[in-house]
Design a protein around this motif. Structure first.
Motif, PDB file in Angstrom:
ATOM      1  N   GLU A   1       0.833  -1.200   0.000  1.00  0.00           N
ATOM      2  CA  GLU A   1       0.000   0.000   0.000  1.00  0.00           C
ATOM      3  C   GLU A   1       0.870   1.253   0.000  1.00  0.00           C
ATOM      4  OE1 GLU A   1      -0.521  -2.341   2.577  1.00  0.00           O
ATOM      5  OE2 GLU A   1      -2.073  -3.365   1.466  1.00  0.00           O
ATOM      6  N   ALA A   2       1.960   1.227   0.768  1.00  0.00           N
ATOM      7  CA  ALA A   2       2.842   2.399   0.844  1.00  0.00           C
ATOM      8  C   ALA A   2       3.481   2.687  -0.512  1.00  0.00           C
ATOM      9  CB  ALA A   2       3.909   2.194   1.915  1.00  0.00           C
ATOM     10  N   ALA A   3       3.903   1.654  -1.229  1.00  0.00           N
ATOM     11  CA  ALA A   3       4.520   1.853  -2.547  1.00  0.00           C
ATOM     12  C   ALA A   3       3.482   2.366  -3.542  1.00  0.00           C
ATOM     13  CB  ALA A   3       5.142   0.554  -3.043  1.00  0.00           C
ATOM     14  N   ALA A   4       2.278   1.796  -3.520  1.00  0.00           N
ATOM     15  CA  ALA A   4       1.211   2.263  -4.408  1.00  0.00           C
ATOM     16  C   ALA A   4       0.852   3.708  -4.076  1.00  0.00           C
ATOM     17  CB  ALA A   4      -0.015   1.368  -4.276  1.00  0.00           C
ATOM     18  N   ASN A   5       0.791   4.020  -2.788  1.00  0.00           N
ATOM     19  CA  ASN A   5       0.470   5.369  -2.336  1.00  0.00           C
ATOM     20  C   ASN A   5       1.523   6.364  -2.828  1.00  0.00           C
ATOM     21  OD1 ASN A   5       0.816   7.531   0.076  1.00  0.00           O
ATOM     22  ND2 ASN A   5      -1.332   6.942  -0.133  1.00  0.00           N
ATOM     23  N   GLU A   6       2.782   5.981  -2.775  1.00  0.00           N
ATOM     24  CA  GLU A   6       3.868   6.859  -3.245  1.00  0.00           C
ATOM     25  C   GLU A   6       3.764   7.082  -4.752  1.00  0.00           C
ATOM     26  OE1 GLU A   6       8.734   7.158  -3.285  1.00  0.00           O
ATOM     27  OE2 GLU A   6       7.763   5.683  -1.999  1.00  0.00           O
ATOM     28  N   ASP A   7       3.454   6.033  -5.511  1.00  0.00           N
ATOM     29  CA  ASP A   7       3.293   6.161  -6.961  1.00  0.00           C
ATOM     30  C   ASP A   7       2.138   7.107  -7.298  1.00  0.00           C
ATOM     31  OD1 ASP A   7       5.410   4.440  -7.407  1.00  0.00           O
ATOM     32  OD2 ASP A   7       4.140   2.722  -7.933  1.00  0.00           O
ATOM     33  N   VAL A   8       1.018   6.942  -6.602  1.00  0.00           N
ATOM     34  CA  VAL A   8      -0.140   7.805  -6.844  1.00  0.00           C
ATOM     35  C   VAL A   8       0.187   9.242  -6.454  1.00  0.00           C
ATOM     36  CG1 VAL A   8      -2.512   8.322  -6.125  1.00  0.00           C
ATOM     37  CG2 VAL A   8      -1.856   5.979  -6.700  1.00  0.00           C
ATOM     38  N   TYR A   9       0.896   9.428  -5.347  1.00  0.00           N
ATOM     39  CA  TYR A   9       1.291  10.782  -4.919  1.00  0.00           C
ATOM     40  C   TYR A   9       2.082  11.482  -6.027  1.00  0.00           C
ATOM     41  CZ  TYR A   9       4.069  14.434  -2.755  1.00  0.00           C
ATOM     42  OH  TYR A   9       4.684  15.629  -2.501  1.00  0.00           O
TER      43      TYR A   9
END
Length: 138
Positions: free
Chosen positions: A3-11
């Motif tokens: 989730e953290a990696a996906a969140n960073e990509d979306v950010y």
């Protein structure tokens, strides 16, 4: 992907825009342009919505955060409320932690989590536990 990696990509996409291919009418072929999902320069042009008891259906569980704040259709803010006397930290360690494991796709877009009991509030990001330096009483 976590989730953290996906969140960073979306950010990064929200901050820098989403690359899209468009026809290059001047030179022929295709060219890449960036499309902004959020208008950071003119915030009033964005669409804001807060939904009470928004239902999210996961693979195994259905979860219902107290409030979800959307900007242009993206769930950027999750708010969990507790009754007075129940520590706001409990919303982080209980509800928000279970939401992260049960409906992880909700947190791909998440920018801010808020937990409150009416007098004490905790504010943090996806990787916050409600006790670290990124959260505190408001």
């Amino acid at each position: 992907m976590t989730e953290a990696a996906a969140n960073e990509d979306v950010y990064k996409l929200l901050k820098n825009g989403v690359p899209v291919q468009v026809a290059d009418r001047e030179h022929g072929g295709q060219r890449t342009e960036r499309v902004n999902i959020i208008d950071w320069q003119n915030p009033e042009t964005n669409d804001f919505l807060v939904v009470n008891q928004f239902t999210i259906i996961g693979t195994l569980y259905t979860r219902r955060p107290d409030l979800v704040g959307f900007v242009n259709g993206l769930p950027l803010v999750i708010i969990e409320l507790k009754k007075p006397g129940v520590p706001a930290q409990q919303a982080f360690s209980g509800n928000l932690t279970s939401y992260k494991s049960d409906v992880p796709q909700l947190f791909w877009y998440n920018a801010l989590m808020i937990a409150s009991n009416g007098t004490d509030s905790r504010v943090g990001s996806l990787t916050s536990d409600g006790n670290d330096s990124s959260s505190g009483s408001v």
